[in-house]
Design a protein around this motif. Structure first.
Motif, PDB file in Angstrom:
ATOM      1  N   VAL A   1       0.850  -1.192   0.000  1.00  0.00           N
ATOM      2  CA  VAL A   1       0.000   0.000   0.000  1.00  0.00           C
ATOM      3  C   VAL A   1       0.887   1.243   0.000  1.00  0.00           C
ATOM      4  CG1 VAL A   1      -1.887   1.196   1.152  1.00  0.00           C
ATOM      5  CG2 VAL A   1      -1.704  -1.292   1.337  1.00  0.00           C
ATOM      6  N   HIS A   2       0.667   2.125  -0.967  1.00  0.00           N
ATOM      7  CA  HIS A   2       1.486   3.323  -1.118  1.00  0.00           C
ATOM      8  C   HIS A   2       0.699   4.575  -0.759  1.00  0.00           C
ATOM      9  CE1 HIS A   2       4.764   1.393  -3.536  1.00  0.00           C
ATOM     10  NE2 HIS A   2       3.795   0.522  -3.755  1.00  0.00           N
ATOM     11  N   GLY A   3       1.424   5.542  -0.196  1.00  0.00           N
ATOM     12  CA  GLY A   3       0.905   6.893  -0.057  1.00  0.00           C
ATOM     13  C   GLY A   3       1.375   7.715  -1.245  1.00  0.00           C
ATOM     14  N   TYR A   4       1.291   9.024  -1.158  1.00  0.00           N
ATOM     15  CA  TYR A   4       1.716   9.880  -2.260  1.00  0.00           C
ATOM     16  C   TYR A   4       3.230   9.894  -2.418  1.00  0.00           C
ATOM     17  CZ  TYR A   4      -3.006  11.636  -2.851  1.00  0.00           C
ATOM     18  OH  TYR A   4      -4.354  11.722  -3.117  1.00  0.00           O
ATOM     19  N   GLU A   5       3.959   9.662  -1.313  1.00  0.00           N
ATOM     20  CA  GLU A   5       5.412   9.738  -1.384  1.00  0.00           C
ATOM     21  C   GLU A   5       6.112   8.481  -0.894  1.00  0.00           C
ATOM     22  OE1 GLU A   5       6.583  13.191   0.777  1.00  0.00           O
ATOM     23  OE2 GLU A   5       5.760  14.603  -0.703  1.00  0.00           O
ATOM     24  N   ASN A   6       5.456   7.636  -0.134  1.00  0.00           N
ATOM     25  CA  ASN A   6       6.156   6.492   0.439  1.00  0.00           C
ATOM     26  C   ASN A   6       5.191   5.332   0.686  1.00  0.00           C
ATOM     27  OD1 ASN A   6       5.088   8.327   2.485  1.00  0.00           O
ATOM     28  ND2 ASN A   6       5.884   6.885   3.973  1.00  0.00           N
ATOM     29  N   VAL A   7       5.774   4.160   0.990  1.00  0.00           N
ATOM     30  CA  VAL A   7       4.996   2.974   1.322  1.00  0.00           C
ATOM     31  C   VAL A   7       4.359   3.163   2.695  1.00  0.00           C
ATOM     32  CG1 VAL A   7       5.165   0.526   1.904  1.00  0.00           C
ATOM     33  CG2 VAL A   7       6.334   1.410  -0.113  1.00  0.00           C
ATOM     34  N   LEU A   8       3.104   2.706   2.837  1.00  0.00           N
ATOM     35  CA  LEU A   8       2.379   2.870   4.095  1.00  0.00           C
ATOM     36  C   LEU A   8       2.151   1.564   4.840  1.00  0.00           C
ATOM     37  CD1 LEU A   8      -0.447   5.313   2.905  1.00  0.00           C
ATOM     38  CD2 LEU A   8       1.695   5.914   4.055  1.00  0.00           C
ATOM     39  N   ASP A   9       1.897   0.463   4.102  1.00  0.00           N
ATOM     40  CA  ASP A   9       1.438  -0.752   4.772  1.00  0.00           C
ATOM     41  C   ASP A   9       1.573  -1.937   3.813  1.00  0.00           C
ATOM     42  OD1 ASP A   9       0.371  -2.370   6.733  1.00  0.00           O
ATOM     43  OD2 ASP A   9      -1.694  -1.683   6.505  1.00  0.00           O
ATOM     44  N   ILE A  10       1.448  -3.138   4.358  1.00  0.00           N
ATOM     45  CA  ILE A  10       1.286  -4.376   3.594  1.00  0.00           C
ATOM     46  C   ILE A  10      -0.087  -4.930   3.964  1.00  0.00           C
ATOM     47  CG2 ILE A  10       2.115  -6.723   3.213  1.00  0.00           C
ATOM     48  CD1 ILE A  10       4.018  -4.576   2.177  1.00  0.00           C
TER      49      ILE A  10
END
Length: 431
Positions: free
Chosen positions: A182-191
């Motif tokens: 799971v990605h945010g606008y700039e970085n990975v957030l979660d699996i």
């Protein structure tokens, strides 16, 4: 309590191990580790040969229930399949907490996400150390499940995603699971993973799936990537029982921790929570002690409807539904006293099949189904083995002599496995 056919749990894996180590270190060592952490952050990825965890896909965060959670993504760029082992360490004040997970087999050129939770942490500012990764070479086929990248793959306003998968292979896949980053606008957030239980998917069949990120980060979700289908996934747990260790596993869209037995060693309690707004499932796998266990399940002392079954490896399964955004103390009663005996490498049903084959009660193909099962479960393996249809399987009659010796216990399980492995490698047996 209901009973189901054991073959429905045919692809449950028994191949994971978690260990947690907690020890004190001096202030001097903390400064050394912080310096080491600063240097390693300059490295673009953590690698062992061609197996690595990209650091931009490796992070820790506090989930919606306050549990520190570490996620990452293992990539295998070798030309062969592997079983990766990932060790994650977190500096918690003056302590280091390390956890190791032996993941499921990973085919060549593929990737597999992982998620590890640290409910033991007491600090609000833990320091995540770069992961250590090793692997062992193995043989496994790519899972023939395809994500359908069409208009049905939709990211919704609340951050969750829905889509469809298709079995593009020629065999039924049991209990498939889909991971994604799971990605945010700039970085990975979660699996994340599919929230619903998929018991099986037939060749050519198309099924729906849905994924929900942790509620703590739903407002920041931008897109999903690195969809990774697997046919097995289990989380290993160890609980003290009768002055020894009782190892078991579970597969679930919920999370469980702090497992312990009561003084009699017959009731297991474990904390569980489902942070998702949908119903999910839990499937616990226990080694048998007597083989006559009859379990019961409660959540916060209220009875839970469940299914008890036994798989082809001889392990118990206790499966039930988990309500949305629920938490509490799960208790599973009905364990026998003492610790489980060591199970034989070869399941008993294969020995029964062998007896029937020796006495001409079943065909060569039916006997070879058991041999093929040993390869599927990686009980035995050869460097190269073509995947053939059953109509191409063959076995010479003189192999019955070795099979009879094994059935009569004139040779050990290991001796029999070595014979079969050698004959398949030399293509005397084709399966």
């Amino acid at each position: 309590m209901k009973t189901i056919d054991p073959t429905q749990l045919r692809n449950q894996h028994l191949d994971s191990k978690i260990s947690s180590t907690l020890f004190r270190i001096s202030q001097k060592k903390i400064l050394y580790l912080l310096g080491l952490l600063f240097l390693t952050l300059l490295v673009p990825q953590v690698a062992f040969a061609e197996v690595f965890v990209p650091l931009h896909e490796y992070l820790g965060y506090f989930d919606s229930t306050g549990i520190y959670t570490v996620v990452g993504n293992v990539k295998n760029e070798n030309s062969f399949a592997i079983i990766p082992t990932i060790t994650v360490s977190v500096i918690d004040d003056s302590d280091i907490i390390s956890k190791t997970i032996k993941h499921v087999p990973l085919a060549a050129g593929k990737e597999i996400p992982f998620k590890i939770k640290f409910p033991e942490l007491t600090s609000n500012t833990p320091i995540l150390v770069n992961p250590e990764i090793t692997f062992e070479k193995t043989i496994t086929d790519e899972i023939p499940i395809q994500i359908l990248y069409d208009k049905t793959l939709i990211k919704h306003d609340d951050g969750h995603i829905t889509g469809r998968i298709q079995n593009i292979g020629e065999e039924t896949i049991y209990y498939p699971k889909i991971y994604a980053v799971v990605h945010g606008y700039e970085n990975v957030l979660d699996i994340t993973q599919n929230i619903e239980l998929i018991e099986k998917i037939e060749p050519g069949q198309i099924l729906d799936f849905s994924m929900y990120p942790d509620p703590a980060i739903i407002e920041d979700v931008f897109y999903y990537s690195c969809f990774a289908p697997v046919d097995t996934t289990v989380i290993p747990v160890t609980a003290k029982k009768d002055d020894g260790n009782f190892d078991f596993r579970y597969d679930s869209g919920a999370w469980y921790s702090a497992a312990k037995f009561d003084e009699t060693g017959t009731t297991l309690s474990i904390k569980g929570y489902n942070s998702y707004p949908l119903e999910t499932y839990a499937n616990f796998e226990f080694p048998p002690i007597s083989g006559d266990e009859k379990f019961s399940v409660t959540l916060n002392d209220e009875p839970v409807e469940f299914i008890q079954s036994i798989d082809e490896m001889g392990y118990w399964h206790v499966a039930f539904k988990v309500g949305p955004t629920s938490q509490g103390i799960l208790k599973i009663s009905g364990f026998e006293k003492g610790l489980p005996p060591e199970l034989p490498k070869i399941p008993q049903w294969i020995k029964v099949n062998t007896e029937w084959w020796i006495t001409n009660q079943i065909s060569d193909i039916e006997f070879l189904e058991g041999i093929d099962f040993l390869f599927e479960k990686q009980i035995i393996s050869v460097p190269e083995r073509d995947v053939l249809s059953e109509s191409q399987w063959k076995i010479p009659q003189w192999v019955k002599v070795s099979a009879e010796w094994w059935h009569e216990e004139k040779i050990s399980d290991d001796d029999f496995l070595n014979i079969i492995e050698n004959l398949v490698q030399r293509k005397i047996i084709v399966v």
